[in-house]
Design an enzyme around this catalytic site. Structure first.
Site, PDB file in Angstrom:
ATOM      1  N   GLY A  71       0.806  -1.219   0.000  1.00 13.96           N
ATOM      2  CA  GLY A  71       0.000   0.000   0.000  1.00 13.96           C
ATOM      3  C   GLY A  71       0.838   1.268   0.000  1.00 13.96           C
ATOM      4  N   CYS A 326       1.872   3.057  12.864  1.00 10.82           N
ATOM      5  CA  CYS A 326       3.005   3.925  12.506  1.00 10.82           C
ATOM      6  C   CYS A 326       3.096   5.143  13.421  1.00 10.82           C
ATOM      7  CB  CYS A 326       2.884   4.414  11.074  1.00 10.82           C
ATOM      8  SG  CYS A 326       1.721   3.517  10.083  1.00 10.82           S
TER       9      CYS A 326
HETATM   10  C1  LIG Z   1      -1.753  -0.453   5.894  1.00 12.63           C
HETATM   11  C2  LIG Z   1      -2.182   0.691   5.068  1.00 12.63           C
HETATM   12  C3  LIG Z   1      -1.330   1.234   4.084  1.00 12.63           C
HETATM   13  C4  LIG Z   1       0.081   0.733   3.872  1.00 12.63           C
HETATM   14  O1  LIG Z   1       0.101  -0.516   3.264  1.00 12.63           O
HETATM   15  P1  LIG Z   1       1.443  -1.419   3.375  1.00 12.63           P
HETATM   16  O2  LIG Z   1       1.170  -2.552   2.448  1.00 12.63           O
HETATM   17  O3  LIG Z   1       1.550  -1.845   4.810  1.00 12.63           O
HETATM   18  O4  LIG Z   1       2.571  -0.573   2.938  1.00 12.63           O
HETATM   19  C5  LIG Z   1      -1.805   2.282   3.336  1.00 12.63           C
HETATM   20  N1  LIG Z   1      -3.042   2.771   3.521  1.00 12.63           N
HETATM   21  C6  LIG Z   1      -3.894   2.272   4.436  1.00 12.63           C
HETATM   22  C7  LIG Z   1      -5.253   2.855   4.583  1.00 12.63           C
HETATM   23  C8  LIG Z   1      -3.487   1.223   5.255  1.00 12.63           C
HETATM   24  O5  LIG Z   1      -4.310   0.755   6.182  1.00 12.63           O
END
Ligand SMILES: *Cc1c(COP(=O)(O)O)cnc(C)c1O
Length: 385
Positions: A71, A326
């Protein structure tokens, strides 16, 4: 001691079926999807069939799906990529105050490094963005609107279709971070009219380190990974074949079970909240009462620090979180709760419980037995009471 994991919005366990689907691609079918020989072609076939599955679920063609490392990369790619490729059109981007840090920090980056102006739209007390303010913020030089589908901290779902209509009417690209929504809410990128959409596998019981970005045909964006023709030149790097295969399997299962899992989640979270309310006073649900993810409960236990609750829950085998993973580690209230106008004394005692399909009614029973005594004990010691 029982182990009750209620932090699925941070990450969810890989399902058995997903792991099983991935296994052959580590040590048997281990070819590089770019190789011409049959080992490579077998890996390529697995990747393309995964792309097909994910494209079908999202109501689009496979070719519009680009695999990423998750993400965070998808959000960076969408925002920085569109910003850099459309400098001739303008340097203004609109987002919201409640986005994931991957979006907020990418917006900060284009402000600081590329001279963009970023408008951050406020939200109401439920975390829903102000559509009128969004309309009023549109300018001739606006190149992108980025508003998330569902919030990771409080579960509130945004009016994505309405935002998309505003973007389309004004000829602006629309990106949505749908990481928390994938597998929990139906997503049809055509029906929603989004131009870019971020996904991640590990939030829906797939493996960590793999995700995707939907890029509508014709959207101009810069690629950051140079070094090969992978993903049609949009994202160089050897493909994570087992991860991609697991991602597709997780999407497939989540979509097949969506209705029944949502029904079960709703029932479980309702009983959880009602049970806590029966035993405790001054606890508050944060987020939209209906337009919300069925698995997410953000509850404020007034008069207590969220951090001490988390530590005490952990001693009983219960995993939950304060704010997002985070941002926890600092005692500042989360930017999401602050934007929603949650008063600081409530924000400090807020805990996110996020359920997953591995949770059971027995988990709820256990929590309802263990949590109230912890809260009562901490409140007795609290100087805030
Ligand atoms: C967890 C999350 C991300 C980040 O995704 P990763 O695969 O952990 O880098 C981005 N946006 C939202 C809304 C998330 O919950």
């Amino acid at each position: 001691m029982r182990k009750v994991y209620l932090d699925h919005n941070a990450t969810a366990p890989v399902r058995g079926e997903v792991l099983q689907a991935m296994m052959p691609y580590f040590a048997e079918d281990y070819g590089n999807a770019s190789s011409v020989h049959s080992m490579g072609q077998s890996a390529r076939k697995a990747v393309e069939s995964a792309r097909e599955v994910i494209g079908n679920t999202l109501g689009t063609e496979a070719v519009d799906i680009v695999f990423t490392s998750g993400g965070t990369e998808s959000d960076n790619f969408a925002i920085k990529g569109v910003a850099m490729a459309n400098l001739d059109k303008g340097r203004h981007v609109i987002t919201s105050e409640v986005e994931h840090m991957a979006v907020l920090d990418s917006c900060r980056f284009i402000e600081e490094e590329l001279g963009f102006e970023v408008t951050r739209i406020s939200v109401d007390k439920y975390g829903v963005i102000d559509l009128d303010r969004l309309k009023d913020s549109v300018r001739k030089d606006t190149v992108l609107i980025s508003v998330m589908f569902a919030n990771n901290e409080v579960g509130t779902i945004q009016p994505v279709k309405e935002i998309s209509d505003i973007a389309k009417k004004n000829g602006i690209y629309f990106h949505t971070d749908a990481v928390q929504a994938l597998g929990k809410e139906p997503i049809d990128v055509e029906e929603l009219g989004v131009d870019l959409c971020s996904f991640s596998a590990h939030k829906l019981h797939g493996p960590k380190g793999v995700g995707a970005l939907f890029i509508r045909k014709g959207v101009k964006l810069v690629s950051f990974h140079s070094g090969g023709h992978h993903e049609k030149g949009r994202r160089a790097g050897t493909l994570n074949v087992p991860g991609i295969v697991g991602f597709a399997r997780a999407v497939e299962i989540a979509h097949k079970e969506m209705a029944s899992v949502n029904k079960r989640m709703k029932k479980m979270t309702k009983r959880f909240l009602e049970g806590l309310n029966k035993e405790l006073n001054e606890i508050y649900l944060i987020g939209h009462p209906e337009k919300r993810l069925s698995n997410t409960l953000n509850i404020s236990f007034k008069y207590i620090e969220g951090e001490s609750l988390i530590l005490n829950f952990d001693l009983k085998g219960i995993s939950a979180s304060t704010g997002s993973a985070c941002t926890s580690g600092s005692l500042d209230p989360s930017h999401v709760l602050t934007a929603m106008g949650v008063e600081p004394t409530l924000a400090q005692g807020s805990i996110r419980f996020s359920f997953g399909c591995d949770n059971t009614e027995e988990d709820v029973d256990y929590c309802l037995a263990e949590i109230p005594p912890i809260v009562k004990r901490l409140r007795e010691m609290s100087p805030l009471c």
